[in-house]
Write a protein that holds these residues in place. Structure first.
Motif, PDB file in Angstrom:
ATOM      1  N   ALA A   6      -6.898  -0.855   1.975  1.00 18.29           N
ATOM      2  CA  ALA A   6      -6.454   0.464   2.407  1.00 18.29           C
ATOM      3  C   ALA A   6      -5.842   1.155   1.190  1.00 18.29           C
ATOM      4  O   ALA A   6      -5.255   0.498   0.323  1.00 18.29           O
ATOM      5  CB  ALA A   6      -5.431   0.365   3.532  1.00 18.29           C
ATOM      6  N   THR A   7      -5.985   2.472   1.089  1.00  8.79           N
ATOM      7  CA  THR A   7      -5.475   3.218  -0.056  1.00  8.79           C
ATOM      8  C   THR A   7      -4.554   4.340   0.401  1.00  8.79           C
ATOM      9  O   THR A   7      -4.670   4.857   1.518  1.00  8.79           O
ATOM     10  CB  THR A   7      -6.613   3.806  -0.906  1.00  8.79           C
ATOM     11  OG1 THR A   7      -7.477   4.597  -0.062  1.00  8.79           O
ATOM     12  CG2 THR A   7      -7.428   2.697  -1.551  1.00  8.79           C
ATOM     13  N   SER A   8      -3.627   4.699  -0.511  1.00  9.86           N
ATOM     14  CA  SER A   8      -2.644   5.727  -0.183  1.00  9.86           C
ATOM     15  C   SER A   8      -2.096   6.319  -1.476  1.00  9.86           C
ATOM     16  O   SER A   8      -2.079   5.663  -2.516  1.00  9.86           O
ATOM     17  CB  SER A   8      -1.501   5.129   0.643  1.00  9.86           C
ATOM     18  OG  SER A   8      -0.460   6.058   0.845  1.00  9.86           O
ATOM     19  N   VAL A  50      -0.068  -4.971  -3.284  1.00 10.11           N
ATOM     20  CA  VAL A  50      -0.332  -3.581  -3.647  1.00 10.11           C
ATOM     21  C   VAL A  50      -0.462  -3.449  -5.156  1.00 10.11           C
ATOM     22  O   VAL A  50       0.386  -3.933  -5.919  1.00 10.11           O
ATOM     23  CB  VAL A  50       0.776  -2.652  -3.119  1.00 10.11           C
ATOM     24  CG1 VAL A  50       0.516  -1.204  -3.546  1.00 10.11           C
ATOM     25  CG2 VAL A  50       0.861  -2.742  -1.601  1.00 10.11           C
ATOM     26  N   HIS A  67       0.633   7.490   4.391  1.00 13.26           N
ATOM     27  CA  HIS A  67      -0.663   7.808   4.973  1.00 13.26           C
ATOM     28  C   HIS A  67      -1.721   6.928   4.302  1.00 13.26           C
ATOM     29  O   HIS A  67      -1.848   6.930   3.073  1.00 13.26           O
ATOM     30  CB  HIS A  67      -0.994   9.283   4.773  1.00 13.26           C
ATOM     31  CG  HIS A  67       0.051  10.199   5.336  1.00 13.26           C
ATOM     32  ND1 HIS A  67       1.112  10.664   4.575  1.00 13.26           N
ATOM     33  CD2 HIS A  67       0.211  10.710   6.581  1.00 13.26           C
ATOM     34  CE1 HIS A  67       1.875  11.440   5.324  1.00 13.26           C
ATOM     35  NE2 HIS A  67       1.354  11.487   6.552  1.00 13.26           N
ATOM     36  N   TRP A  68      -2.473   6.186   5.112  1.00 14.76           N
ATOM     37  CA  TRP A  68      -3.402   5.189   4.588  1.00 14.76           C
ATOM     38  C   TRP A  68      -4.828   5.491   5.032  1.00 14.76           C
ATOM     39  O   TRP A  68      -5.066   5.843   6.190  1.00 14.76           O
ATOM     40  CB  TRP A  68      -3.021   3.793   5.072  1.00 14.76           C
ATOM     41  CG  TRP A  68      -1.697   3.329   4.541  1.00 14.76           C
ATOM     42  CD1 TRP A  68      -0.476   3.473   5.151  1.00 14.76           C
ATOM     43  CD2 TRP A  68      -1.454   2.683   3.296  1.00 14.76           C
ATOM     44  NE1 TRP A  68       0.506   2.942   4.365  1.00 14.76           N
ATOM     45  CE2 TRP A  68      -0.060   2.450   3.217  1.00 14.76           C
ATOM     46  CE3 TRP A  68      -2.279   2.270   2.259  1.00 14.76           C
ATOM     47  CZ2 TRP A  68       0.525   1.821   2.128  1.00 14.76           C
ATOM     48  CZ3 TRP A  68      -1.693   1.639   1.169  1.00 14.76           C
ATOM     49  CH2 TRP A  68      -0.307   1.418   1.104  1.00 14.76           C
ATOM     50  N   GLU A  69      -5.753   5.341   4.092  1.00 20.11           N
ATOM     51  CA  GLU A  69      -7.169   5.362   4.415  1.00 20.11           C
ATOM     52  C   GLU A  69      -7.668   3.929   4.421  1.00 20.11           C
ATOM     53  O   GLU A  69      -7.527   3.205   3.429  1.00 20.11           O
ATOM     54  CB  GLU A  69      -7.954   6.183   3.388  1.00 20.11           C
ATOM     55  CG  GLU A  69      -9.448   6.253   3.677  1.00 20.11           C
ATOM     56  CD  GLU A  69     -10.222   7.068   2.666  1.00 20.11           C
ATOM     57  OE1 GLU A  69     -11.462   7.167   2.820  1.00 20.11           O
ATOM     58  OE2 GLU A  69      -9.603   7.584   1.711  1.00 20.11           O
ATOM     59  N   ARG A  70      -8.261   3.512   5.518  1.00 23.60           N
ATOM     60  CA  ARG A  70      -8.679   2.123   5.702  1.00 23.60           C
ATOM     61  C   ARG A  70     -10.162   1.991   5.367  1.00 23.60           C
ATOM     62  O   ARG A  70     -10.995   2.724   5.905  1.00 23.60           O
ATOM     63  CB  ARG A  70      -8.391   1.669   7.131  1.00 23.60           C
ATOM     64  CG  ARG A  70      -6.895   1.749   7.481  1.00 23.60           C
ATOM     65  CD  ARG A  70      -6.663   1.623   8.975  1.00 23.60           C
ATOM     66  NE  ARG A  70      -5.279   1.881   9.309  1.00 23.60           N
ATOM     67  CZ  ARG A  70      -4.380   0.943   9.654  1.00 23.60           C
ATOM     68  NH1 ARG A  70      -4.758  -0.326   9.723  1.00 23.60           N
ATOM     69  NH2 ARG A  70      -3.140   1.268   9.941  1.00 23.60           N
ATOM     70  N   LEU A  75       2.279   5.812   0.230  1.00 23.46           N
ATOM     71  CA  LEU A  75       2.700   4.625   0.963  1.00 23.46           C
ATOM     72  C   LEU A  75       3.031   4.927   2.423  1.00 23.46           C
ATOM     73  O   LEU A  75       3.656   4.119   3.110  1.00 23.46           O
ATOM     74  CB  LEU A  75       3.909   3.946   0.293  1.00 23.46           C
ATOM     75  CG  LEU A  75       3.713   3.495  -1.154  1.00 23.46           C
ATOM     76  CD1 LEU A  75       5.007   2.881  -1.699  1.00 23.46           C
ATOM     77  CD2 LEU A  75       2.571   2.509  -1.270  1.00 23.46           C
ATOM     78  N   PHE A 130       2.434  -0.131   7.760  1.00 23.63           N
ATOM     79  CA  PHE A 130       1.003  -0.308   7.995  1.00 23.63           C
ATOM     80  C   PHE A 130       0.829  -1.215   9.203  1.00 23.63           C
ATOM     81  O   PHE A 130       1.279  -2.359   9.194  1.00 23.63           O
ATOM     82  CB  PHE A 130       0.344  -0.928   6.761  1.00 23.63           C
ATOM     83  CG  PHE A 130      -1.163  -1.006   6.821  1.00 23.63           C
ATOM     84  CD1 PHE A 130      -1.940   0.046   6.373  1.00 23.63           C
ATOM     85  CD2 PHE A 130      -1.797  -2.131   7.325  1.00 23.63           C
ATOM     86  CE1 PHE A 130      -3.324  -0.018   6.418  1.00 23.63           C
ATOM     87  CE2 PHE A 130      -3.174  -2.205   7.379  1.00 23.63           C
ATOM     88  CZ  PHE A 130      -3.944  -1.145   6.922  1.00 23.63           C
ATOM     89  N   HIS A 169      -3.450   0.714  -3.937  1.00 23.34           N
ATOM     90  CA  HIS A 169      -4.480  -0.079  -3.271  1.00 23.34           C
ATOM     91  C   HIS A 169      -3.806  -1.258  -2.576  1.00 23.34           C
ATOM     92  O   HIS A 169      -3.247  -2.141  -3.241  1.00 23.34           O
ATOM     93  CB  HIS A 169      -5.506  -0.592  -4.280  1.00 23.34           C
ATOM     94  CG  HIS A 169      -6.378   0.488  -4.864  1.00 23.34           C
ATOM     95  ND1 HIS A 169      -5.878   1.485  -5.680  1.00 23.34           N
ATOM     96  CD2 HIS A 169      -7.716   0.723  -4.752  1.00 23.34           C
ATOM     97  CE1 HIS A 169      -6.874   2.285  -6.047  1.00 23.34           C
ATOM     98  NE2 HIS A 169      -7.983   1.839  -5.489  1.00 23.34           N
ATOM     99  N   LEU A 170      -3.836  -1.244  -1.259  1.00 21.22           N
ATOM    100  CA  LEU A 170      -3.251  -2.314  -0.461  1.00 21.22           C
ATOM    101  C   LEU A 170      -4.343  -3.311  -0.092  1.00 21.22           C
ATOM    102  O   LEU A 170      -5.253  -2.999   0.669  1.00 21.22           O
ATOM    103  CB  LEU A 170      -2.611  -1.736   0.808  1.00 21.22           C
ATOM    104  CG  LEU A 170      -2.227  -2.736   1.917  1.00 21.22           C
ATOM    105  CD1 LEU A 170      -1.160  -3.704   1.424  1.00 21.22           C
ATOM    106  CD2 LEU A 170      -1.758  -1.998   3.165  1.00 21.22           C
TER     107      LEU A 170
END
Length: 336
Positions: free
Chosen positions: A68-70, A44, A75-78, A73, A25, A52-53
């Motif tokens: 950020a979620t994935s 996490v 591909h992350w959605e911010r 671990l 990340f 959930h990061l």
């Protein structure tokens, strides 16, 4: 040979080396520039199959906890900040960061780092005192509601937690909740002394009682915690951030976070400072050769994931950090 430090602080002689995967990340891609200057102190948690990061995003107005979620671990959605700064004069007016959460059976409860102080622009690095405040939410993604009327514990002058009493890993064990918090105090030599303390409560919405003695001597120089229980051997493993020292050219002592250490015990309330090992440092980290930041661990598919932050190459700064991931095989055993 174990590393020695110019001020005589203890070192770790054993190794329980993790296998580093590298950066997962990178900072600078969050919405509204929320992490334009860095992403650090990764934590996490898993909810409904989604990772959930929580991380400290260094943005244009200061540091805030971001999400950020994935599902993999990779591909992350911010999603941007989860909390905002408090109003002027409030204990979190300069930062609301580094949260630890636990589900109480009804809702999520967050314990986060607060401070009314930070360094000047543009870095806005949070400064002492580091305080512990709380918030609640129905889900990890929020919305989170702050509770200024709840103060779990505060720094106490004249104690080993005189400058900071900031949150750490929380677990329920033996009918009570345990929180492994970070503490800081001064020393006669003018060097900060850091260790970990244990706070207890039976009510997450109430106050906590701090054990009179820290888990380790104040010269152990460790901060931030994440705890894992290994059911196959009944051992608890406490992962923490070690702070190293070096002598500068002008003769003064400089400090930086250089490694992740782990301690083990059969009792989560009592730990032996000598039962410890190095998990991650410059020898087995593939990208950060000097700074290794706060650990958090999570069992995933028969392995233990170790999240941390660092700077690329040989530099050590609180800014421009990214998040890395390393792995340990399970079941977890102390080194021989």
């Amino acid at each position: 040979m174990p590393t020695t430090f110019p001020d005589g602080r203890p070192s770790a002689q054993l190794r329980l080396a993790a296998r580093d995967q590298g950066v997962i990340f990178r900072h600078g891609e969050g919405p509204a520039q929320c992490d334009m200057l860095g992403a650090r102190e990764a934590n996490v948690f898993l909810e409904d199959g989604v990772y959930h990061l929580f991380y400290d995003g260094a943005g244009p107005r200061g540091w805030l906890v971001c999400l950020a979620t994935s599902r993999d671990l990779v591909h992350w959605e911010r999603h941007g900040p989860l909390l905002d700064f408090g109003s002027p004069g409030s204990p979190d007016s300069a930062t609301a960061t580094s949260p630890w959460v636990i589900h109480d059976g009804t809702q999520w409860r967050m314990f986060y780092v607060a401070s009314p102080n930070a360094s000047p622009a543009p870095d806005y690095i949070p400064s002492f005192p580091y305080l512990t405040l709380t918030a609640t939410a129905p889900r990890l993604a929020g919305p989170w509601t702050k509770h200024y009327d709840v103060r779990p514990f505060v720094p106490q002058p004249g104690t080993w937690h005189s400058l900071t009493a900031s949150p750490g890993f929380v677990l329920r064990e033996g009918g009570e909740y345990l929180q492994y918090f970070s503490s800081t105090t001064d020393s006669p030599a003018g060097i900060y002394q850091r260790t970990l303390g244990l706070a207890r409560t039976r009510d997450l919405a109430g106050s906590w009682t701090i054990d009179p003695e820290p888990l380790f001597p104040v010269n152990e120089q460790v901060e931030n915690t994440s705890v894992y229980f290994e059911p196959t051997n009944g051992l608890w493993f406490l992962f923490t951030n070690h702070v190293a020292s070096e002598r500068r050219a002008d003769g003064t002592i400089g400090e930086w976070c250089d490694a992740i250490w782990v301690y083990w015990s059969r009792d989560p309330r009592r730990w032996d400072q000598h039962q410890k090992a190095i998990v991650l440092d410059r020898h087995n980290c593939t990208w950060s050769q000097r700074s290794i930041g706060m650990p958090s661990v999570l069992p995933i598919d028969g392995r233990l994931a170790l999240f941390y932050d660092g700077n690329h190459g040989e530099i050590s700064t609180n800014m421009q950090r990214d998040v890395g991931l390393a792995w340990l095989d399970l079941p977890l055993r102390p080194p021989a």
